[in-house]
Design a protein around this motif. Structure first.
Motif, PDB file in Angstrom:
ATOM      1  N   LEU A  28      -8.733   5.014   1.555  1.00 61.97           N
ATOM      2  CA  LEU A  28      -8.033   6.124   1.094  1.00 61.97           C
ATOM      3  C   LEU A  28      -8.722   7.115   0.148  1.00 61.97           C
ATOM      4  O   LEU A  28      -8.552   8.279   0.304  1.00 61.97           O
ATOM      5  CB  LEU A  28      -6.740   5.752   0.577  1.00 61.97           C
ATOM      6  CG  LEU A  28      -5.531   5.285   1.494  1.00 61.97           C
ATOM      7  CD1 LEU A  28      -4.230   4.945   0.698  1.00 61.97           C
ATOM      8  CD2 LEU A  28      -5.118   6.389   2.378  1.00 61.97           C
ATOM      9  N   PHE A  29      -9.406   6.586  -1.091  1.00 61.49           N
ATOM     10  CA  PHE A  29     -10.038   7.568  -1.990  1.00 61.49           C
ATOM     11  C   PHE A  29     -11.257   8.143  -1.286  1.00 61.49           C
ATOM     12  O   PHE A  29     -11.438   9.374  -1.553  1.00 61.49           O
ATOM     13  CB  PHE A  29     -10.296   6.571  -3.027  1.00 61.49           C
ATOM     14  CG  PHE A  29     -11.121   7.496  -4.217  1.00 61.49           C
ATOM     15  CD1 PHE A  29     -10.249   8.229  -4.954  1.00 61.49           C
ATOM     16  CD2 PHE A  29     -12.546   7.481  -4.387  1.00 61.49           C
ATOM     17  CE1 PHE A  29     -10.871   8.566  -6.204  1.00 61.49           C
ATOM     18  CE2 PHE A  29     -13.125   8.474  -5.237  1.00 61.49           C
ATOM     19  CZ  PHE A  29     -12.420   9.006  -6.286  1.00 61.49           C
ATOM     20  N   SER A  31      -8.168  -0.872   1.905  1.00 54.25           N
ATOM     21  CA  SER A  31      -7.332   0.368   2.405  1.00 54.25           C
ATOM     22  C   SER A  31      -7.324   1.385   1.105  1.00 54.25           C
ATOM     23  O   SER A  31      -7.463   2.486   1.444  1.00 54.25           O
ATOM     24  CB  SER A  31      -5.828   0.057   2.581  1.00 54.25           C
ATOM     25  OG  SER A  31      -5.901  -0.884   3.648  1.00 54.25           O
ATOM     26  N   LEU A  44       0.717  -1.185  -0.059  1.00 52.35           N
ATOM     27  CA  LEU A  44       0.052   0.056   0.158  1.00 52.35           C
ATOM     28  C   LEU A  44       0.896   1.105   0.160  1.00 52.35           C
ATOM     29  O   LEU A  44       0.770   2.423  -0.684  1.00 52.35           O
ATOM     30  CB  LEU A  44      -0.860   0.030   1.098  1.00 52.35           C
ATOM     31  CG  LEU A  44      -1.884   1.246   1.448  1.00 52.35           C
ATOM     32  CD1 LEU A  44      -2.998   1.118   0.360  1.00 52.35           C
ATOM     33  CD2 LEU A  44      -2.521   1.312   2.735  1.00 52.35           C
ATOM     34  N   LEU A  45       1.806   1.045   0.720  1.00 51.62           N
ATOM     35  CA  LEU A  45       2.854   2.331   0.757  1.00 51.62           C
ATOM     36  C   LEU A  45       3.580   2.536  -0.325  1.00 51.62           C
ATOM     37  O   LEU A  45       4.116   3.813  -0.904  1.00 51.62           O
ATOM     38  CB  LEU A  45       3.689   2.151   2.205  1.00 51.62           C
ATOM     39  CG  LEU A  45       3.267   2.371   3.429  1.00 51.62           C
ATOM     40  CD1 LEU A  45       4.392   1.897   4.498  1.00 51.62           C
ATOM     41  CD2 LEU A  45       2.478   3.676   3.747  1.00 51.62           C
ATOM     42  N   LEU A  63      -1.168   9.559  -5.233  1.00 45.88           N
ATOM     43  CA  LEU A  63      -0.986  11.021  -4.853  1.00 45.88           C
ATOM     44  C   LEU A  63      -0.831  11.522  -6.068  1.00 45.88           C
ATOM     45  O   LEU A  63      -1.368  12.847  -6.293  1.00 45.88           O
ATOM     46  CB  LEU A  63       0.279  10.974  -4.017  1.00 45.88           C
ATOM     47  CG  LEU A  63       0.440  12.425  -3.321  1.00 45.88           C
ATOM     48  CD1 LEU A  63      -0.490  12.640  -2.093  1.00 45.88           C
ATOM     49  CD2 LEU A  63       1.794  12.453  -2.517  1.00 45.88           C
ATOM     50  N   TYR A 105       1.018   4.110  -2.802  1.00 48.95           N
ATOM     51  CA  TYR A 105       0.580   5.393  -2.458  1.00 48.95           C
ATOM     52  C   TYR A 105       0.970   6.603  -3.547  1.00 48.95           C
ATOM     53  O   TYR A 105       0.248   7.298  -3.718  1.00 48.95           O
ATOM     54  CB  TYR A 105       0.841   5.717  -1.080  1.00 48.95           C
ATOM     55  CG  TYR A 105       0.245   7.063  -0.446  1.00 48.95           C
ATOM     56  CD1 TYR A 105      -1.094   7.001  -0.491  1.00 48.95           C
ATOM     57  CD2 TYR A 105       1.046   8.181  -0.283  1.00 48.95           C
ATOM     58  CE1 TYR A 105      -2.016   8.413  -0.136  1.00 48.95           C
ATOM     59  CE2 TYR A 105       0.110   9.335   0.035  1.00 48.95           C
ATOM     60  CZ  TYR A 105      -1.333   9.207   0.035  1.00 48.95           C
ATOM     61  OH  TYR A 105      -2.023  10.341   0.567  1.00 48.95           O
TER      62      TYR A 105
END
Lengths: 170, 291
Positions: free
Chosen positions: A62-63, A58, A9-10, A17, A13
């Protein structure tokens, strides 16, 4: 590795972004750069099912976090998509199939987001069909074009984490 | 293969149960989940804004001496013009102080101004909003008006620890009352955002314009806030009436579109006017689902 989904996930990301930045740049056109569905394809080939589910949830949350849509609408859709994809891995056996899956999942998730946004909207939208068509077209294009670079990043992260490669004939 | 199918079926059942639990969960839990994911993204948004500032700094630093001296000359001219304006404003200030003393009117300082940088902009048919790099830690509260100079930009709709979301004037969720320039009787009109067309310019609608209202000749009519309702201070500028006015279906009133007086998607920084005391609009916002 149990935390592979979180590290993945990181690793993913920056792409989310980047999509937010593109949305920022296109703000005057009222179009959203949607890539959450595409980010799900490569992990579903290699991660275990429960890890893919956590990653999908996740990505969805996040969205949703910065957009006014009903809580969980997109996240739960992506979870359902991740269960389907991780249970039908032959559908992701080669690059053309992955590209097709990316377009379909990204388009479907975008449609769910659009309908959820319309559901809680304070006012009816003008020219809804035209806007929906444009938004879905963008989501389909971005989903297809964005898959290769996103999957490369995710595969590199999964290789480093020691996630077993996808089977040739799952 | 059977094991895979069984696993998939179990996952679908688990998902259905989770969906049911999710719907029945108290909204506080869902809000907490949303907050957690917002805070997860906040550092990246800050980093993004700051790297943009850094890029601007280096871009300016890399300018040639000739360019800088030309810019300096231009600035000197602008400075001279501004000095004249400052003197005029100083005269006005003195007059203002004198008039206040005469009427003994004591204007309370109701607002605290917090200047914030814009982190990202986001728009769709149903919302046009920006995210600013100040939040609850800086004293910002939901419902606070957001301005640039004397121009209304929007209103804070959601506040997080270090970021806040602002609904722009053109966002369909935005509503306020206003006065029209050239209307001597000060009729109150209603301003609310309009859902945007794709690739079109976002606008707001001005409704309840009196039938006998006629726009000032040779110039665009400005729209100001009334100060009623306690959210926006009075006489802030909302924008201009777009072209002419047209009658509504019933015909009792007229309507028009509002063009924001600034390009809302090119703002770099804004001021949030945080009321020192809670106002009715703010109290209403606290019951909102999407804070």
């Amino acid at each position: 590795m149990g935390w592979a989904w979180l590290i993945l996930l990181l690793a993913t990301y920056p792409w989310l972004l980047g999509a937010d930045l593109a949305t920022d740049a296109m703000a005057s056109s009222s179009l959203v750069f949607f890539v959450s569905g595409t980010c799900l394809i490569a992990p579903c080939r290699r991660l275990r099912r429960w890890q893919a589910i956590l990653l999908a949830a996740s990505l969805g949350f996040l969205f949703e976090a910065r957009r006014p849509i009903p809580d969980g609408a997109l996240a739960l859709t992506l979870v359902a998509a991740s269960i389907f994809l991780s249970s039908n891995r032959p559908l992701l056996r080669n690059t053309p199939s992955m590209l097709r899956a990316a377009a379909v999942v990204n388009l479907g998730a975008c449609l769910v987001w659009f309908i959820s946004a319309a559901y809680v909207a304070p006012a009816p939208a003008l020219d809804l069909g035209w806007h929906l068509a444009l938004q879905l077209l963008l989501a389909g294009l971005v989903g297809t074009a964005g898959l290769i670079p996103i999957a490369l990043t995710q595969n590199a992260a999964m290789d480093r984490l020691g996630v077993p490669p996808a089977a040739e004939s799952p | 293969m059977d094991q895979n199918r069984q696993g998939a079926r179990a996952s679908y059942v688990a998902l259905s149960i989770f969906v049911a639990v999710w719907i029945l969960l108290p909204s506080a839990v869902r809000r907490l989940n949303r907050e957690a994911f917002v805070e997860f993204q906040a550092p990246a948004l800050h980093l993004l804004g700051k790297s943009r500032d850094l890029a601007t700094f280096w871009e300016k630093k890399s300018r040639s001496v000739e360019e800088m001296s030309a810019a300096g000359r231009d600035l000197a001219r602008i400075n001279a013009a501004l000095e004249i304006k400052v003197n005029a404003l100083e005269d006005l200030r003195r007059e203002n102080v004198r008039l206040r003393e005469i009427t003994r009117y004591n204007v309370p300082a109701e607002y605290m101004s917090v200047v914030a940088r814009v982190a990202t902009r986001d728009s769709s048919s149903w919302w046009q909003r920006i995210v600013i790099r100040k939040g609850r830690n800086d004293g910002i509260r939901p419902g606070a008006p957001v301005v640039f100079g004397n121009t209304v930009v929007g209103r804070v709709t959601a506040v997080h620890l270090t970021t806040s979301e602002v609904d722009l004037v053109t966002s369909p969720g935005f509503r306020c009352t206003g006065y029209l320039e050239g209307d001597d009787q000060n009729h109150i009109v209603l301003i609310n955002g309009v859902a945007a067309n794709s690739l079109g310019t976002a606008k707001a609608r001005v409704s309840v314009i009196p039938r006998d209202y006629s726009m000032p000749a040779g110039q665009q009519a400005r729209v100001f806030t009334t100060g009623m309702g306690g959210v926006f201070p009075s006489r802030l500028m909302l924008g201009y009436l777009d072209g002419g006015t047209y009658a509504t279906q019933v015909g009792n009133f007229k309507e028009s579109l509002l063009i924001p007086s600034r390009d809302l998607y090119n703002l770099q920084e804004v001021s949030v006017l945080v009321p020192l005391h809670q106002n009715p609009g703010e109290a209403l916002m606290q019951g909102d689902q999407f804070q």
